[in-house]
Write a protein that holds these residues in place. Structure first.
Motif, PDB file in Angstrom:
ATOM      1  N   GLY A  62       0.795  -1.220   0.000  1.00 12.93           N
ATOM      2  CA  GLY A  62       0.000   0.000   0.000  1.00 12.93           C
ATOM      3  C   GLY A  62       0.828   1.269   0.000  1.00 12.93           C
ATOM      4  N   ASP A  63       2.090   1.163   0.400  1.00  9.37           N
ATOM      5  CA  ASP A  63       2.987   2.319   0.433  1.00  9.37           C
ATOM      6  C   ASP A  63       3.675   2.589  -0.904  1.00  9.37           C
ATOM      7  OD1 ASP A  63       2.430   2.637   3.137  1.00  9.37           O
ATOM      8  OD2 ASP A  63       4.191   1.480   3.778  1.00  9.37           O
ATOM      9  N   VAL A  64       3.499   1.694  -1.867  1.00  9.12           N
ATOM     10  CA  VAL A  64       4.209   1.818  -3.140  1.00  9.12           C
ATOM     11  C   VAL A  64       3.878   3.114  -3.883  1.00  9.12           C
ATOM     12  CG1 VAL A  64       4.493   0.788  -5.440  1.00  9.12           C
ATOM     13  CG2 VAL A  64       4.630  -0.649  -3.390  1.00  9.12           C
ATOM     14  N   PRO A  65       2.612   3.533  -4.003  1.00  8.22           N
ATOM     15  CA  PRO A  65       2.354   4.789  -4.730  1.00  8.22           C
ATOM     16  C   PRO A  65       3.058   5.999  -4.107  1.00  8.22           C
ATOM     17  CG  PRO A  65       0.324   3.543  -4.500  1.00  8.22           C
ATOM     18  CD  PRO A  65       1.356   2.851  -3.652  1.00  8.22           C
ATOM     19  N   ALA A  66       3.028   6.116  -2.794  1.00  9.05           N
ATOM     20  CA  ALA A  66       3.708   7.242  -2.134  1.00  9.05           C
ATOM     21  C   ALA A  66       5.216   7.140  -2.319  1.00  9.05           C
ATOM     22  CB  ALA A  66       3.348   7.286  -0.651  1.00  9.05           C
ATOM     23  N   ALA A  67       5.761   5.928  -2.240  1.00 13.29           N
ATOM     24  CA  ALA A  67       7.203   5.736  -2.437  1.00 13.29           C
ATOM     25  C   ALA A  67       7.602   6.090  -3.865  1.00 13.29           C
ATOM     26  CB  ALA A  67       7.601   4.301  -2.104  1.00 13.29           C
ATOM     27  N   ALA A  68       6.772   5.740  -4.832  1.00 10.08           N
ATOM     28  CA  ALA A  68       7.068   6.078  -6.226  1.00 10.08           C
ATOM     29  C   ALA A  68       7.065   7.586  -6.434  1.00 10.08           C
ATOM     30  CB  ALA A  68       6.054   5.410  -7.149  1.00 10.08           C
ATOM     31  N   GLU A  69       6.106   8.266  -5.806  1.00  5.64           N
ATOM     32  CA  GLU A  69       6.056   9.724  -5.897  1.00  5.64           C
ATOM     33  C   GLU A  69       7.289  10.348  -5.254  1.00  5.64           C
ATOM     34  OE1 GLU A  69       3.280  13.298  -4.164  1.00  5.64           O
ATOM     35  OE2 GLU A  69       2.292  11.417  -4.686  1.00  5.64           O
ATOM     36  N   ARG A  70       7.686   9.802  -4.100  1.00  2.00           N
ATOM     37  CA  ARG A  70       8.879  10.293  -3.412  1.00  2.00           C
ATOM     38  C   ARG A  70      10.117  10.050  -4.269  1.00  2.00           C
ATOM     39  NH1 ARG A  70      10.856   9.210   2.840  1.00  2.00           N
ATOM     40  NH2 ARG A  70       9.764  11.137   3.272  1.00  2.00           N
ATOM     41  N   ALA A  71      10.218   8.886  -4.886  1.00  2.44           N
ATOM     42  CA  ALA A  71      11.371   8.556  -5.739  1.00  2.44           C
ATOM     43  C   ALA A  71      11.446   9.494  -6.934  1.00  2.44           C
ATOM     44  CB  ALA A  71      11.284   7.102  -6.199  1.00  2.44           C
ATOM     45  N   ASP A  72      10.293   9.832  -7.522  1.00  7.62           N
ATOM     46  CA  ASP A  72      10.282  10.777  -8.650  1.00  7.62           C
ATOM     47  C   ASP A  72      10.814  12.143  -8.231  1.00  7.62           C
ATOM     48  OD1 ASP A  72       9.275   8.914 -10.423  1.00  7.62           O
ATOM     49  OD2 ASP A  72       7.195   9.623 -10.259  1.00  7.62           O
ATOM     50  N   LEU A  73      10.395  12.614  -7.061  1.00  6.21           N
ATOM     51  CA  LEU A  73      10.873  13.910  -6.587  1.00  6.21           C
ATOM     52  C   LEU A  73      12.363  13.860  -6.264  1.00  6.21           C
ATOM     53  CD1 LEU A  73      10.410  16.835  -5.830  1.00  6.21           C
ATOM     54  CD2 LEU A  73       9.570  16.072  -3.603  1.00  6.21           C
ATOM     55  N   ILE A  74      12.814  12.762  -5.680  1.00  7.80           N
ATOM     56  CA  ILE A  74      14.244  12.610  -5.389  1.00  7.80           C
ATOM     57  C   ILE A  74      15.051  12.693  -6.674  1.00  7.80           C
ATOM     58  CG2 ILE A  74      16.006  10.956  -4.625  1.00  7.80           C
ATOM     59  CD1 ILE A  74      13.917  10.034  -2.478  1.00  7.80           C
ATOM     60  N   ALA A  75      14.596  12.002  -7.718  1.00  6.14           N
ATOM     61  CA  ALA A  75      15.300  12.034  -9.011  1.00  6.14           C
ATOM     62  C   ALA A  75      15.305  13.445  -9.592  1.00  6.14           C
ATOM     63  CB  ALA A  75      14.648  11.054  -9.987  1.00  6.14           C
ATOM     64  N   ALA A  76      14.178  14.130  -9.503  1.00  8.24           N
ATOM     65  CA  ALA A  76      14.092  15.489 -10.044  1.00  8.24           C
ATOM     66  C   ALA A  76      15.037  16.433  -9.293  1.00  8.24           C
ATOM     67  CB  ALA A  76      12.656  15.996  -9.962  1.00  8.24           C
ATOM     68  N   LEU A  77      15.138  16.253  -7.992  1.00  3.72           N
ATOM     69  CA  LEU A  77      16.005  17.121  -7.195  1.00  3.72           C
ATOM     70  C   LEU A  77      17.485  16.796  -7.396  1.00  3.72           C
ATOM     71  CD1 LEU A  77      13.952  17.165  -3.886  1.00  3.72           C
ATOM     72  CD2 LEU A  77      14.240  19.063  -5.504  1.00  3.72           C
ATOM     73  N   ALA A  78      17.791  15.524  -7.649  1.00  3.87           N
ATOM     74  CA  ALA A  78      19.193  15.110  -7.799  1.00  3.87           C
ATOM     75  C   ALA A  78      19.823  15.781  -9.008  1.00  3.87           C
ATOM     76  CB  ALA A  78      19.300  13.600  -7.892  1.00  3.87           C
ATOM     77  N   GLY A  79      19.140  15.736 -10.126  1.00  3.32           N
ATOM     78  CA  GLY A  79      19.612  16.440 -11.312  1.00  3.32           C
ATOM     79  C   GLY A  79      20.895  15.943 -11.942  1.00  3.32           C
ATOM     80  N   ARG A  80      21.406  14.806 -11.501  1.00  2.00           N
ATOM     81  CA  ARG A  80      22.613  14.266 -12.131  1.00  2.00           C
ATOM     82  C   ARG A  80      22.463  12.749 -12.238  1.00  2.00           C
ATOM     83  NH1 ARG A  80      24.004  14.856  -6.805  1.00  2.00           N
ATOM     84  NH2 ARG A  80      25.259  13.181  -5.936  1.00  2.00           N
ATOM     85  N   PRO A  81      23.083  12.140 -13.222  1.00  2.00           N
ATOM     86  CA  PRO A  81      22.923  10.700 -13.417  1.00  2.00           C
ATOM     87  C   PRO A  81      23.319   9.890 -12.192  1.00  2.00           C
ATOM     88  CG  PRO A  81      24.013  11.682 -15.308  1.00  2.00           C
ATOM     89  CD  PRO A  81      23.954  12.735 -14.238  1.00  2.00           C
ATOM     90  N   VAL A 132      19.584  14.112  -1.178  1.00  2.00           N
ATOM     91  CA  VAL A 132      18.960  15.390  -1.532  1.00  2.00           C
ATOM     92  C   VAL A 132      18.095  15.918  -0.384  1.00  2.00           C
ATOM     93  CG1 VAL A 132      18.967  14.910  -4.021  1.00  2.00           C
ATOM     94  CG2 VAL A 132      17.010  14.208  -2.636  1.00  2.00           C
ATOM     95  N   LEU A 133      18.451  15.555   0.849  1.00  2.00           N
ATOM     96  CA  LEU A 133      17.572  15.803   1.988  1.00  2.00           C
ATOM     97  C   LEU A 133      17.194  17.266   2.162  1.00  2.00           C
ATOM     98  CD1 LEU A 133      15.988  14.617   4.316  1.00  2.00           C
ATOM     99  CD2 LEU A 133      18.048  14.730   5.713  1.00  2.00           C
ATOM    100  N   LEU A 134      18.145  18.174   2.097  1.00  2.00           N
ATOM    101  CA  LEU A 134      17.825  19.582   2.297  1.00  2.00           C
ATOM    102  C   LEU A 134      16.876  20.088   1.217  1.00  2.00           C
ATOM    103  CD1 LEU A 134      18.143  22.157   3.915  1.00  2.00           C
ATOM    104  CD2 LEU A 134      20.202  22.646   2.588  1.00  2.00           C
ATOM    105  N   ASP A 135      17.173  19.791  -0.035  1.00  2.00           N
ATOM    106  CA  ASP A 135      16.300  20.213  -1.128  1.00  2.00           C
ATOM    107  C   ASP A 135      14.910  19.596  -0.986  1.00  2.00           C
ATOM    108  OD1 ASP A 135      18.240  21.766  -2.465  1.00  2.00           O
ATOM    109  OD2 ASP A 135      19.108  19.966  -3.343  1.00  2.00           O
ATOM    110  N   TYR A 136      14.866  18.346  -0.574  1.00  2.00           N
ATOM    111  CA  TYR A 136      13.585  17.657  -0.397  1.00  2.00           C
ATOM    112  C   TYR A 136      12.776  18.328   0.710  1.00  2.00           C
ATOM    113  CZ  TYR A 136      10.235  13.828  -0.323  1.00  2.00           C
ATOM    114  OH  TYR A 136       9.081  13.084  -0.401  1.00  2.00           O
ATOM    115  N   CYS A 137      13.444  18.690   1.805  1.00  2.00           N
ATOM    116  CA  CYS A 137      12.754  19.359   2.918  1.00  2.00           C
ATOM    117  C   CYS A 137      12.166  20.689   2.482  1.00  2.00           C
ATOM    118  CB  CYS A 137      13.705  19.572   4.086  1.00  2.00           C
ATOM    119  SG  CYS A 137      14.122  18.065   4.955  1.00  2.00           S
ATOM    120  N   ILE A 138      12.857  21.390   1.606  1.00  2.00           N
ATOM    121  CA  ILE A 138      12.353  22.665   1.098  1.00  2.00           C
ATOM    122  C   ILE A 138      11.162  22.419   0.170  1.00  2.00           C
ATOM    123  CG2 ILE A 138      12.922  24.639  -0.384  1.00  2.00           C
ATOM    124  CD1 ILE A 138      15.809  24.395   0.815  1.00  2.00           C
ATOM    125  N   ALA A 139      11.263  21.397  -0.669  1.00  2.00           N
ATOM    126  CA  ALA A 139      10.185  21.092  -1.616  1.00  2.00           C
ATOM    127  C   ALA A 139       8.946  20.526  -0.931  1.00  2.00           C
ATOM    128  CB  ALA A 139      10.681  20.112  -2.684  1.00  2.00           C
TER     129      ALA A 139
END
Length: 132
Positions: free
Chosen positions: A40-59, A67-74
């Motif tokens: 049941g946690d998979v949809p939220a985890a997938a959303e979190r993973a997408d945001l982590i990837a977007a914030l990382a910005g590098r391969p 990306v904890l600080l950026d994630y906390c701001i977002a």
């Protein structure tokens, strides 16, 4: 999340990182990784993973701590537990918290922070090193 699951997640990320490292000449993707304790946690985890990837910005494969600080701001509040765990060791050392605050207040100027605290600049460096 239990330690056994975290260990599996970390091993999985390491495996993906290893595979990405072998793809010479191929553009490596940006991947976010977030654990899900239950199906049941998979949809939220997938959303979190997408945001982590977007914030990382590098391969590469990135987890929340990358990306904890950026994630906390977002997403204020969504990562409060992780941020509190990261900052908890500072609670036992108020001089480190005061030094970090002075350093930030002085626009990252070590000498100004040292003057504001009434300590030697090397003391500021040593304390800041202990906060990482």
């Amino acid at each position: 999340m239990n330690g056994k699951f975290r260990s599996r997640a970390e091993r999985a990320c390491g495996g993906v990182r290893s595979l990405l490292g072998r793809t010479s000449g191929v553009s490596a993707p940006i991947v976010g990784a977030a654990p899900a304790a239950t199906p049941g946690d998979v949809p939220a985890a997938a959303e979190r993973a997408d945001l982590i990837a977007a914030l990382a910005g590098r391969p590469g494969v990135h987890q929340l701590q990358d990306v904890l600080l950026d994630y906390c701001i977002a997403r204020p509040g969504d990562s409060a537990t992780e941020l509190a765990a990261l900052l908890e060791p500072l609670d036992r050392h108020p001089e480190l918290t005061a030094t970090l605050a002075a350093f930030l207040d002085c626009d990252l100027d070590q000498r100004r922070a040292a003057r504001a605290l009434g300590v030697h600049p090397n003391t500021v460096d040593n304390r800041l090193a202990r906060t990482t």
